[in-house]
Design an enzyme around this catalytic site. Sequence first.
Site: not given
Ligand SMILES: C[C@H](O)[C@H](O)[C@H]1CNC2=NC(N)=NC(=O)C2=N1
Length: 93
Positions: A49, A53-54, A71-72, A80
Site C-alpha cells: 500500500e 505496488h501490489h 501489471h500495467e 518489482d
Molecule cells: C490501476 C492500477 O492497478 C494501479 O495503478 C497500480 C496498483 N498496484 C499495482 N501493482 C502491481 N503489481 N502492478 C501494477 O501495475 C499496479 N498498478
Amino acid sequence: MADLLSDDEIETQLPDDWTREGDEIVRTYEFDDYLRGVNFAQMVGEIAEAQFHHPEIVIRYAEVEIRLTSHEEGGITDADIEMAGLIESERDA
Ligand SMILES: C[C@H](O)[C@H](O)[C@H]1CNC2=NC(N)=NC(=O)C2=N1
C-alpha cells in the site's frame, strides 16, 4: 510508466533467494507456524500500500509465497525489484 527490465538486468538485480518465473519474480518464505505467516502477509500488504505496488500473496500452512510483476507494464520493472528488496529488509528486521 516504468520501463521493462531486460533479462540481464533482472538476473543481476534479483535479490538473493528470489527467482524469476516468466513475467514474475517469486519467493516463498517459511515460518514456524501459520499465524506468523499471516502476520508476515499483513506486513507485506502494508508495504504494498505504501508503494502502491501490489504482489500476489499466497498464505499456506507455515509458508507464504510472494509473486511480483508490474501489471500495467506487462512484465518486470524496477518497482518489482524495489518491492522485493523492501520485503527482504522487513523480513530481516
Ligand atoms: C490501476 C492500477 O492497478 C494501479 O495503478 C497500480 C496498483 N498496484 C499495482 N501493482 C502491481 N503489481 N502492478 C501494477 O501495475 C499496479 N498498478
